[in-house]
Design an enzyme around this catalytic site. Sequence first.
Site, mmCIF file in Angstrom:
data_model
loop_
_atom_site.group_PDB
_atom_site.id
_atom_site.type_symbol
_atom_site.label_atom_id
_atom_site.label_comp_id
_atom_site.label_asym_id
_atom_site.label_seq_id
_atom_site.Cartn_x
_atom_site.Cartn_y
_atom_site.Cartn_z
ATOM 1 N N CYS A 1 -43.624 37.440 -79.715
ATOM 2 C CA CYS A 1 -43.332 36.299 -78.362
ATOM 3 C C CYS A 1 -42.218 35.103 -79.303
ATOM 4 O O CYS A 1 -41.509 34.451 -78.198
ATOM 5 C CB CYS A 1 -44.417 35.404 -77.875
ATOM 6 S SG CYS A 1 -44.611 36.652 -76.648
ATOM 7 N N GLN B 1 -53.899 40.066 -77.444
ATOM 8 C CA GLN B 1 -53.787 39.031 -77.153
ATOM 9 C C GLN B 1 -55.188 38.223 -76.248
ATOM 10 O O GLN B 1 -54.968 37.581 -76.448
ATOM 11 C CB GLN B 1 -51.846 38.372 -76.561
ATOM 12 C CG GLN B 1 -52.102 39.199 -74.904
ATOM 13 C CD GLN B 1 -50.720 39.390 -74.392
ATOM 14 O OE1 GLN B 1 -50.247 37.799 -74.459
ATOM 15 N NE2 GLN B 1 -50.445 40.834 -74.365
ATOM 16 N N ARG C 1 -45.682 28.115 -58.142
ATOM 17 C CA ARG C 1 -46.069 28.511 -56.360
ATOM 18 C C ARG C 1 -46.363 27.266 -56.376
ATOM 19 O O ARG C 1 -47.952 26.955 -56.491
ATOM 20 C CB ARG C 1 -47.705 29.069 -56.973
ATOM 21 C CG ARG C 1 -47.064 30.631 -57.042
ATOM 22 C CD ARG C 1 -48.322 31.979 -56.891
ATOM 23 N NE ARG C 1 -48.070 32.880 -57.616
ATOM 24 C CZ ARG C 1 -47.970 33.994 -58.705
ATOM 25 N NH1 ARG C 1 -47.999 32.828 -59.780
ATOM 26 N NH2 ARG C 1 -47.246 34.643 -58.936
ATOM 27 N N HIS D 1 -42.786 34.010 -69.050
ATOM 28 C CA HIS D 1 -42.745 34.744 -69.946
ATOM 29 C C HIS D 1 -41.690 35.676 -70.631
ATOM 30 O O HIS D 1 -42.745 36.530 -70.579
ATOM 31 C CB HIS D 1 -43.894 33.884 -70.833
ATOM 32 C CG HIS D 1 -44.046 34.891 -71.986
ATOM 33 N ND1 HIS D 1 -42.549 34.388 -73.165
ATOM 34 C CD2 HIS D 1 -44.917 34.995 -72.818
ATOM 35 C CE1 HIS D 1 -43.538 35.112 -74.492
ATOM 36 N NE2 HIS D 1 -44.326 35.189 -74.376
ATOM 37 N N CYS E 1 -47.542 30.047 -79.577
ATOM 38 C CA CYS E 1 -48.261 31.673 -80.453
ATOM 39 C C CYS E 1 -46.913 32.928 -80.591
ATOM 40 O O CYS E 1 -46.176 33.190 -79.432
ATOM 41 C CB CYS E 1 -49.742 31.580 -79.769
ATOM 42 S SG CYS E 1 -49.337 32.231 -77.862
#
Length: 381
Positions: A89, A155, A210, A337, A367
């Site tokens: 990531c 994860q 949202r 993401h 992370c």
Amino acid sequence: MAEAYIVGAVRTAVGKKKGGLSGVHPVDLAAYTLKALVERTGVDPVAVDDVIMGCVSQFGPQAMDIARNAWLSAGLPESVAGVTIDRQCGSSQQAVHFAAQGVLSGTQDLVVASGVESMSIVPMGSNITAALEKGMPFPFGDLWVERYGTQEISQFRGAELMAEKWGLSREDLERYAYESHQRAAKAVANGYFREQIVAVNGVEDDEGPRPDTTLEKMAGLKALREGGRLTAATASQISDGAGAVLVASEQAVREHGLTPRARIVTLTLSGDDPVYMLTAPIPATRKALAKAGLSIDDIDAIEINEAFASVPLAWLAEIGADPGRTNPNGGAIALGHPLGGTGAILMTKLLHELERTGGRYGLQTMCEGGGQANVTIIERL
């Protein structure tokens, strides 16, 4: 002493799964940001030394060195090379690090740090699935099993282990997620992101927030794991997006008439328990602050990737940062993401937030798979 400056940073909006960017080829998605970065900075693209691009699922349309392919697809000079990297990531945050290190070493003067991921077109784990279908025990072999056994490494488990270790209830996680949506919706409504975004396929606003979500709606969702505390509402959204940052030396700034917008203060990395997987931002932040000679109270804006709500909440508990300065415009729970694109997107957001508010120091961390984390501290100029 050599310095590395950020002279430009752009991103696409972050598109939601099956949203407005879901049909855009990832090479094109990245190309739009590269073209916009060159246009907005006014740099001569022939002078760029390298294009470093983060991408996690380097499979199918994202294979064969997407950095090089995106640069050429943007109509930019064939003389400039490109390389694609994977630090999970944190891939495009690592791209920023590599770009800055090239400049700080004196071997390069202009480097593009970028990232992209189309999770709609190349689903997360596509490359792993392909290996499994061929009967290959992937990604862990016998030596890994000797050290860590056959326990689940994911994860999702790591996020649950963190929630348990730091005593975070499902309600704590949902309150954090609700606040992320409220902050993101406010930022979109107020146009905080507008000048940093290059419109692609008519999409010029992040699609994930949202504003009408409620704690009651979140409470009704099924847990991601049996008996767990995390739900889809307290995890980052599956997304599509890209970002690009131009890093320059002092000499390049002078020669090309560029405007330094931030100075890169420090770059650090840390590893931590790969089973917990998501805890490394904690030691990495401590290491970065010590190296920079700063305290967390000196940091005016923070971007910590909201892979799961337990990650920033545990980090806040350990580091003692001001929650109001942490993801002030929402994070990945609300905004999404797009894996390899997130690092460059967060850096773009961080730079623009410092400029919007007049803050001096910004810190970015996230992370990463394998129990790793990057931390970048920048100073607005």
